[in-house]
Design an enzyme around this catalytic site. Structure first.
Site, PDB file in Angstrom:
ATOM      1  N   HIS A   1       0.854  -1.198   0.000  1.00  0.00           N
ATOM      2  CA  HIS A   1       0.000   0.000   0.000  1.00  0.00           C
ATOM      3  C   HIS A   1       0.887   1.243   0.000  1.00  0.00           C
ATOM      4  O   HIS A   1       1.455   1.623   1.026  1.00  0.00           O
ATOM      5  CB  HIS A   1      -0.946   0.036   1.204  1.00  0.00           C
ATOM      6  CG  HIS A   1      -1.903   1.189   1.148  1.00  0.00           C
ATOM      7  ND1 HIS A   1      -3.202   1.063   0.678  1.00  0.00           N
ATOM      8  CD2 HIS A   1      -1.754   2.506   1.454  1.00  0.00           C
ATOM      9  CE1 HIS A   1      -3.802   2.253   0.724  1.00  0.00           C
ATOM     10  NE2 HIS A   1      -2.941   3.145   1.201  1.00  0.00           N
ATOM     11  N   CYS A   2       1.001   1.843  -1.161  1.00  0.00           N
ATOM     12  CA  CYS A   2       1.726   3.116  -1.277  1.00  0.00           C
ATOM     13  C   CYS A   2       1.119   3.855  -2.468  1.00  0.00           C
ATOM     14  O   CYS A   2       0.245   3.322  -3.156  1.00  0.00           O
ATOM     15  CB  CYS A   2       3.223   2.867  -1.451  1.00  0.00           C
ATOM     16  SG  CYS A   2       3.605   1.755  -2.795  1.00  0.00           S
TER      17      CYS A   2
ATOM     18  N   ARG B   1     -10.598   0.631  -5.967  1.00  0.00           N
ATOM     19  CA  ARG B   1     -10.782   1.059  -4.586  1.00  0.00           C
ATOM     20  C   ARG B   1     -12.111   1.773  -4.437  1.00  0.00           C
ATOM     21  O   ARG B   1     -12.433   2.673  -5.226  1.00  0.00           O
ATOM     22  CB  ARG B   1      -9.638   2.004  -4.203  1.00  0.00           C
ATOM     23  CG  ARG B   1      -9.552   2.297  -2.723  1.00  0.00           C
ATOM     24  CD  ARG B   1      -8.420   3.272  -2.473  1.00  0.00           C
ATOM     25  NE  ARG B   1      -7.967   3.258  -1.100  1.00  0.00           N
ATOM     26  CZ  ARG B   1      -7.317   4.271  -0.542  1.00  0.00           C
ATOM     27  NH1 ARG B   1      -7.033   5.355  -1.228  1.00  0.00           N
ATOM     28  NH2 ARG B   1      -6.927   4.200   0.705  1.00  0.00           N
TER      29      ARG B   1
ATOM     30  N   ARG C   1     -14.628  12.554   4.466  1.00  0.00           N
ATOM     31  CA  ARG C   1     -13.762  13.732   4.322  1.00  0.00           C
ATOM     32  C   ARG C   1     -12.904  13.666   3.050  1.00  0.00           C
ATOM     33  O   ARG C   1     -12.268  14.635   2.674  1.00  0.00           O
ATOM     34  CB  ARG C   1     -12.876  13.902   5.558  1.00  0.00           C
ATOM     35  CG  ARG C   1     -11.860  12.812   5.733  1.00  0.00           C
ATOM     36  CD  ARG C   1     -11.050  12.886   7.020  1.00  0.00           C
ATOM     37  NE  ARG C   1     -10.434  11.599   7.275  1.00  0.00           N
ATOM     38  CZ  ARG C   1      -9.356  11.145   6.672  1.00  0.00           C
ATOM     39  NH1 ARG C   1      -8.745  11.893   5.781  1.00  0.00           N
ATOM     40  NH2 ARG C   1      -8.883   9.942   6.935  1.00  0.00           N
TER      41      ARG C   1
ATOM     42  N   TYR D   1     -12.100   1.248   1.762  1.00  0.00           N
ATOM     43  CA  TYR D   1     -11.527   2.134   2.771  1.00  0.00           C
ATOM     44  C   TYR D   1     -12.674   2.764   3.547  1.00  0.00           C
ATOM     45  O   TYR D   1     -13.499   3.491   2.979  1.00  0.00           O
ATOM     46  CB  TYR D   1     -10.659   3.199   2.091  1.00  0.00           C
ATOM     47  CG  TYR D   1      -9.855   4.084   3.039  1.00  0.00           C
ATOM     48  CD1 TYR D   1      -9.593   3.700   4.355  1.00  0.00           C
ATOM     49  CD2 TYR D   1      -9.347   5.312   2.618  1.00  0.00           C
ATOM     50  CE1 TYR D   1      -8.846   4.503   5.202  1.00  0.00           C
ATOM     51  CE2 TYR D   1      -8.588   6.122   3.461  1.00  0.00           C
ATOM     52  CZ  TYR D   1      -8.355   5.711   4.746  1.00  0.00           C
ATOM     53  OH  TYR D   1      -7.611   6.511   5.595  1.00  0.00           O
TER      54      TYR D   1
ATOM     55  N   ASP E   1       2.253   2.981   3.124  1.00  0.00           N
ATOM     56  CA  ASP E   1       1.376   4.137   2.864  1.00  0.00           C
ATOM     57  C   ASP E   1       2.163   5.384   2.435  1.00  0.00           C
ATOM     58  O   ASP E   1       1.628   6.489   2.415  1.00  0.00           O
ATOM     59  CB  ASP E   1       0.477   4.470   4.059  1.00  0.00           C
ATOM     60  CG  ASP E   1      -0.608   5.467   3.703  1.00  0.00           C
ATOM     61  OD1 ASP E   1      -1.142   5.391   2.579  1.00  0.00           O
ATOM     62  OD2 ASP E   1      -0.915   6.356   4.521  1.00  0.00           O
TER      63      ASP E   1
ATOM     64  N   ASN F   1      -2.098  13.585   3.330  1.00  0.00           N
ATOM     65  CA  ASN F   1      -3.124  14.168   4.176  1.00  0.00           C
ATOM     66  C   ASN F   1      -2.862  13.979   5.666  1.00  0.00           C
ATOM     67  O   ASN F   1      -3.786  14.007   6.461  1.00  0.00           O
ATOM     68  CB  ASN F   1      -4.482  13.545   3.793  1.00  0.00           C
ATOM     69  CG  ASN F   1      -5.641  14.479   4.016  1.00  0.00           C
ATOM     70  OD1 ASN F   1      -5.458  15.684   4.135  1.00  0.00           O
ATOM     71  ND2 ASN F   1      -6.835  13.930   4.099  1.00  0.00           N
TER      72      ASN F   1
HETATM   73  C1  0GY Z   1      -4.437   6.504   2.568  1.00  0.00           C
HETATM   74  C2  0GY Z   1      -5.119   7.471   3.385  1.00  0.00           C
HETATM   75  C3  0GY Z   1      -5.711   8.656   3.105  1.00  0.00           C
HETATM   76  C4  0GY Z   1      -5.910   9.224   1.863  1.00  0.00           C
HETATM   77  C5  0GY Z   1      -6.278   8.520   0.816  1.00  0.00           C
HETATM   78  O1  0GY Z   1      -7.405   8.307  -1.168  1.00  0.00           O
HETATM   79  C6  0GY Z   1      -6.848   9.085  -0.397  1.00  0.00           C
HETATM   80  O2  0GY Z   1      -6.770  10.280  -0.589  1.00  0.00           O
HETATM   81  O3  0GY Z   1      -6.183   7.220   0.824  1.00  0.00           O
HETATM   82  C7  0GY Z   1      -6.288   9.403   4.231  1.00  0.00           C
HETATM   83  O4  0GY Z   1      -6.346  10.645   4.195  1.00  0.00           O
HETATM   84  O5  0GY Z   1      -6.715   8.767   5.234  1.00  0.00           O
HETATM   85  O6  0GY Z   1      -4.949   5.416   2.361  1.00  0.00           O
HETATM   86  O7  0GY Z   1      -3.323   6.717   2.127  1.00  0.00           O
END
Ligand code: 0GY
Length: 289
Positions: free
Chosen positions: A27-28, A120, A126, A153, A245, A250
């Site tokens: 996951h990156c 995904r 948010r 997610y 990650d 964010n």
């Molecule tokens: C992550 C987490 C975040 C952001 C995203 O899709 C995204 O913008 O995944 C987060 O802000 O929790 O999975 O890297």
């Protein structure tokens, strides 16, 4: 839109834990560069540029072998930066895309050839605007034909409302970030145990034991999150995957040290057999077979 961002750690430490040969960072992300791959107008935050060259350099520095590059919300449905990174990775990266139902079959096939293996679905309010469930069901039915999976997610307190939708999906379902538990409540809390029971029942569900830096209250080295990861790894050893990650989009306070995130692995997977499954066998089965 979120006004600022924390850039990724400029000088991560060399991990003390030596990742076994063939380890997958499952996951990156890659972001931009904005001049070539602009961020989506509908994004909720603007990340720092985190191009593929930086990701591959970090991969080598951490002693990792492969990457799974997940489309994040700031690039929305424009998957070009992710696919460009897959093309440049020489077989050492696979991808997870974000698509709407307007995506063409040709585009899906093209992404499949590039190494995309999943889509995904993001339920974090948010981060994304709402998509009707029927739309997601139609997307899942289409990608199922390609043998792809669905990454979901969401945050654990929303599981009761989402569980019925998840269990009806026809694909393998991969849950991001341990379903984001509230670590103050503890591993034995009813919310977390409900998630474990779901994984018990649904043999098509996998889970990423990722992002302690997003859940921690205590801070690095994330000892307050380790029991959550370890419980999942020990109970579901053949359906867990791990990742950094990077570049940690964010994050509001501080950029995590990626070396410390690698050193989190032996805390959640204490034996060589568990590490082999978590870091190599499971992600290889899900993404490279
Ligand atoms: C992550 C987490 C975040 C952001 C995203 O899709 C995204 O913008 O995944 C987060 O802000 O929790 O999975 O890297």
């Amino acid at each position: 839109m979120s006004p600022g961002y924390i850039p990724f750690h400029p000088h991560p430490s060399k991990p003390a834990f030596r990742a076994p040969a063939g380890t997958v960072d499952a996951h990156c992300h890659v972001f931009g560069p904005e001049a070539k791959f602009p961020y989506a107008p509908e994004r909720k935050y603007t990340p720092c540029d985190a191009p593929k060259e930086k990701l591959f350099a970090l991969r080598d520095f951490l002693g990792v072998d492969k990457n799974v590059i997940v489309q994040a919300s700031c690039h929305s449905k424009d998957n070009r930066a992710m696919v460009d990174a897959l093309d440049a990775a020489g077989g050492r990266a696979k991808g997870v895309a974000f698509v709407g139902e307007e995506v063409g079959d040709d585009e899906l096939k093209c992404m499949d050839r590039a190494g995309v293996r999943g889509v995904r679905f993001n339920f974090i309010k948010r981060l994304v605007d709402f998509t009707p469930r029927e739309v997601l069901e139609r997307i899942a039915a289409r990608v199922e034909k390609l043998g792809w999976h669905v990454v979901v997610y969401f945050e654990m307190q929303d599981l009761p409302e989402l569980e019925g939708f998840f269990t009806a999906l026809p694909t393998t379902v991969v849950v991001d970030h341990m379903a984001v538990p509230d670590v103050r409540k503890g591993v034995d809390h009813a919310e977390n145990q409900r998630f474990h029971r779901l994984l018990d029942r649904q043999k098509n569900f996998w889970v990423k034991v990722t992002c302690p830096e997003r859940m921690t209250v205590a801070g690095a080295p994330y000892d307050d999150v380790a029991p959550f990861g370890r419980a999942l790894v020990e109970r579901f050893p053949d359906r867990v995957i791990w990742g950094t990650d990077w570049p940690h989009p964010n994050m509001k306070k501080e950029a995590p040290d990626d070396g410390v995130l690698v050193d989190f692995v032996p805390k959640i997977a204490p034996t060589a057999a568990l590490q082999q499954a978590l870091l190599i066998d499971n992600p290889m089965r899900l993404y490279w077979s």
